[in-house]
Write a protein that holds these residues in place. Structure first.
Motif, mmCIF file in Angstrom:
data_model
loop_
_atom_site.group_PDB
_atom_site.id
_atom_site.type_symbol
_atom_site.label_atom_id
_atom_site.label_comp_id
_atom_site.label_asym_id
_atom_site.label_seq_id
_atom_site.Cartn_x
_atom_site.Cartn_y
_atom_site.Cartn_z
ATOM 1 N N ALA A 81 0.820 -1.224 0.000
ATOM 2 C CA ALA A 81 0.000 0.000 0.000
ATOM 3 C C ALA A 81 0.850 1.268 0.000
ATOM 4 N N THR A 82 2.018 1.219 0.658
ATOM 5 C CA THR A 82 2.826 2.440 0.760
ATOM 6 C C THR A 82 3.935 2.494 -0.292
ATOM 7 N N LEU A 83 3.933 1.553 -1.230
ATOM 8 C CA LEU A 83 4.836 1.685 -2.389
ATOM 9 C C LEU A 83 4.503 2.973 -3.117
ATOM 10 N N GLU A 84 5.474 3.586 -3.778
ATOM 11 C CA GLU A 84 5.181 4.777 -4.578
ATOM 12 C C GLU A 84 4.253 4.411 -5.741
ATOM 13 N N PRO A 85 3.380 5.300 -6.180
ATOM 14 C CA PRO A 85 3.140 6.646 -5.659
ATOM 15 C C PRO A 85 2.304 6.605 -4.375
ATOM 16 N N PHE A 86 2.852 7.145 -3.288
ATOM 17 C CA PHE A 86 2.112 7.249 -2.035
ATOM 18 C C PHE A 86 2.177 8.700 -1.601
ATOM 19 N N GLY A 87 1.036 9.354 -1.495
ATOM 20 C CA GLY A 87 1.000 10.772 -1.140
ATOM 21 C C GLY A 87 -0.394 11.324 -1.369
ATOM 22 N N TRP A 88 -0.482 12.475 -2.010
ATOM 23 C CA TRP A 88 -1.783 13.084 -2.289
ATOM 24 C C TRP A 88 -2.639 12.126 -3.113
ATOM 25 N N VAL A 89 -3.841 11.874 -2.641
ATOM 26 C CA VAL A 89 -4.839 11.156 -3.438
ATOM 27 C C VAL A 89 -6.043 12.082 -3.570
ATOM 28 N N HIS A 90 -6.446 12.330 -4.802
ATOM 29 C CA HIS A 90 -7.559 13.238 -5.066
ATOM 30 C C HIS A 90 -8.865 12.590 -4.615
ATOM 31 N N SER A 91 -9.045 11.319 -4.955
ATOM 32 C CA SER A 91 -10.152 10.431 -4.562
ATOM 33 C C SER A 91 -11.460 10.616 -5.338
ATOM 34 N N GLU A 92 -11.576 11.686 -6.108
ATOM 35 C CA GLU A 92 -12.725 11.816 -7.022
ATOM 36 C C GLU A 92 -12.135 12.039 -8.411
ATOM 37 N N PHE A 93 -11.097 11.272 -8.721
ATOM 38 C CA PHE A 93 -10.294 11.528 -9.918
ATOM 39 C C PHE A 93 -10.972 10.932 -11.154
ATOM 40 N N HIS A 94 -11.729 11.770 -11.858
ATOM 41 C CA HIS A 94 -12.448 11.385 -13.079
ATOM 42 C C HIS A 94 -12.230 12.490 -14.109
ATOM 43 N N PRO A 95 -12.500 12.206 -15.393
ATOM 44 C CA PRO A 95 -12.369 13.269 -16.404
ATOM 45 C C PRO A 95 -13.193 14.518 -16.068
ATOM 46 N N THR A 96 -14.334 14.349 -15.369
ATOM 47 C CA THR A 96 -15.169 15.512 -15.022
ATOM 48 C C THR A 96 -14.533 16.370 -13.923
ATOM 49 N N SER A 97 -13.521 15.832 -13.233
ATOM 50 C CA SER A 97 -12.849 16.597 -12.168
ATOM 51 C C SER A 97 -11.637 17.362 -12.703
ATOM 52 N N LEU A 98 -11.437 17.296 -14.025
ATOM 53 C CA LEU A 98 -10.285 17.970 -14.634
ATOM 54 C C LEU A 98 -10.820 18.973 -15.654
ATOM 55 N N HIS A 99 -10.665 20.249 -15.330
ATOM 56 C CA HIS A 99 -11.183 21.318 -16.195
ATOM 57 C C HIS A 99 -10.083 21.772 -17.151
ATOM 58 N N ILE A 100 -10.337 21.626 -18.435
ATOM 59 C CA ILE A 100 -9.365 22.081 -19.445
ATOM 60 C C ILE A 100 -9.900 23.389 -20.020
ATOM 61 N N GLY A 101 -9.217 24.481 -19.698
ATOM 62 C CA GLY A 101 -9.691 25.798 -20.147
ATOM 63 C C GLY A 101 -8.672 26.487 -21.032
ATOM 64 N N ASP A 102 -8.960 27.726 -21.355
ATOM 65 C CA ASP A 102 -8.051 28.522 -22.199
ATOM 66 C C ASP A 102 -6.670 28.654 -21.569
ATOM 67 N N ARG A 103 -6.644 28.650 -20.233
ATOM 68 C CA ARG A 103 -5.372 28.885 -19.543
ATOM 69 C C ARG A 103 -4.820 27.605 -18.930
ATOM 70 N N GLY A 104 -5.054 26.467 -19.606
ATOM 71 C CA GLY A 104 -4.510 25.205 -19.107
ATOM 72 C C GLY A 104 -5.524 24.438 -18.268
ATOM 73 N N TRP A 105 -5.025 23.509 -17.451
ATOM 74 C CA TRP A 105 -5.939 22.647 -16.693
ATOM 75 C C TRP A 105 -5.956 22.981 -15.211
ATOM 76 N N ARG A 106 -7.095 22.652 -14.604
ATOM 77 C CA ARG A 106 -7.260 22.811 -13.154
ATOM 78 C C ARG A 106 -7.957 21.560 -12.620
ATOM 79 N N LEU A 107 -7.525 21.096 -11.466
ATOM 80 C CA LEU A 107 -8.193 19.974 -10.805
ATOM 81 C C LEU A 107 -9.310 20.513 -9.912
ATOM 82 N N LEU A 108 -10.473 19.875 -9.977
ATOM 83 C CA LEU A 108 -11.634 20.280 -9.171
ATOM 84 C C LEU A 108 -11.938 19.191 -8.134
#
Length: 303
Positions: A172-199
């Motif tokens: 479980a603690t093998l890398e990658p171990f750290g920040w987990v978004h936990s709602e990580f879906h394409p709808t949680s990633l906003h691609i806009g004119d100024r690049g991407w943002r995680l929601l």
């Protein structure tokens, strides 16, 4: 049942930012949270997001992520009222396109490469291993309340997973171990004119990053280990740790990730059913989802 105090929350947020009025327009609203676009008299806009427990610390996670260099929407101001969080946030505007798998791996590499932050809850091996036991505790409470009476199969599946959990949670603690978004879906990633943002950081935690990668393709369709393997390989090519491909718990990385992601979802569904939603009318839908996921868990974790 607390009534939704969104109007009062918005008033507090407007006062905090020196404004008096705003026109509200719903974007997405459900029983525990809502997202609205607000337009001020001068034509400026912001996103007003509100949510009740357990989603009431997203403002802290977003501020933390931003401080650590993760591209997220800026929180202008936030307030808490009667167990509800309200935030006024930067309006990112319309997205220019939907996020694809390469966008997903790029965002995951950035997020998982961010140093971990103490305020986030931690899901290490010990905590992962107890998920089936915790789910059984939720089931016990549901049954005490005369609910989920015909769910012996759920209890049996959870018992089997609990017995195998120690061996299967290894790695479980093998890398990658750290920040987990936990709602990580394409709808949680906003691609806009100024690049991407995680929601949607309401349930972020510190834990196995593979859980994010396993959640990207969603849980509506059957789990697809080959598809996830390709996604993991793309992640490593994009700069993610090669350990993402390493076997763990006696399983391939992709089966481990999909199996534990679904077990994590089962425990959350059952807690939601007894604690956060607590509405017997929703039981048939929850039982159906839990059964489907548990069938997947038994198969993926080879139990």
């Amino acid at each position: 049942m607390t009534t939704n105090p969104s109007a009062e929350l918005l008033d507090n947020l407007l006062t905090a930012t020196g404004r008096t009025t705003a026109v509200r327009e719903k974007v997405r609203v459900w029983s525990m949270s809502g997202v609205e676009r607000v337009t001020f008299p001068d034509g400026a806009t912001a996103i007003f997001k509100y949510a009740k427990k357990p989603f009431d610390s997203e403002d802290q996670a977003l501020r933390l992520a931003r401080t650590l260099g993760v591209p997220v929407a800026q929180v202008h101001t936030s307030a808490v009222l009667d167990g509800w969080l309200g935030m006024l946030m930067e309006d990112l505007g319309p997205s220019v396109r939907e996020a694809d798998d390469l966008d997903g791996v790029a965002a995951a590499v950035v997020l998982h490469g961010t140093r971990t932050a103490p305020p986030l809850p931690v899901l290490h091996q010990e905590r992962l291993r107890t998920l089936p036991t915790r789910a059984l505790e939720h089931l016990g409470r549901l049954r005490k309340a005369d609910r989920w009476q015909d769910a012996d199969d759920v209890a049996d599946a959870l018992d089997g997973i609990a017995q195998a959990a120690e061996a299967r949670s290894a790695g479980a603690t093998l890398e990658p171990f750290g920040w987990v978004h936990s709602e990580f879906h394409p709808t949680s990633l906003h691609i806009g004119d100024r690049g991407w943002r995680l929601l949607d950081f309401a349930r972020a935690f510190t834990g196995p990053g593979l859980l994010d990668l396993a959640s990207w393709h969603g849980t509506i369709e059957s789990p697809h280990p080959v598809r996830l393997r390709v996604f993991l390989e793309q992640y490593v090519t994009a700069g993610g740790t090669p350990d993402a491909l390493a076997p763990r718990g006696g399983l391939t990385a992709e089966n481990w990730a999909l199996g534990w992601h679904r077990m994590w979802a089962v425990e959350w569904f059952m807690e939601q059913s007894i604690r956060w939603i607590n509405d017997p009318a929703t039981d048939p839908a929850y039982i159906k989802a839990v059964r489907r996921h548990l069938t997947d868990v038994l198969h993926l974790l080879e139990i």
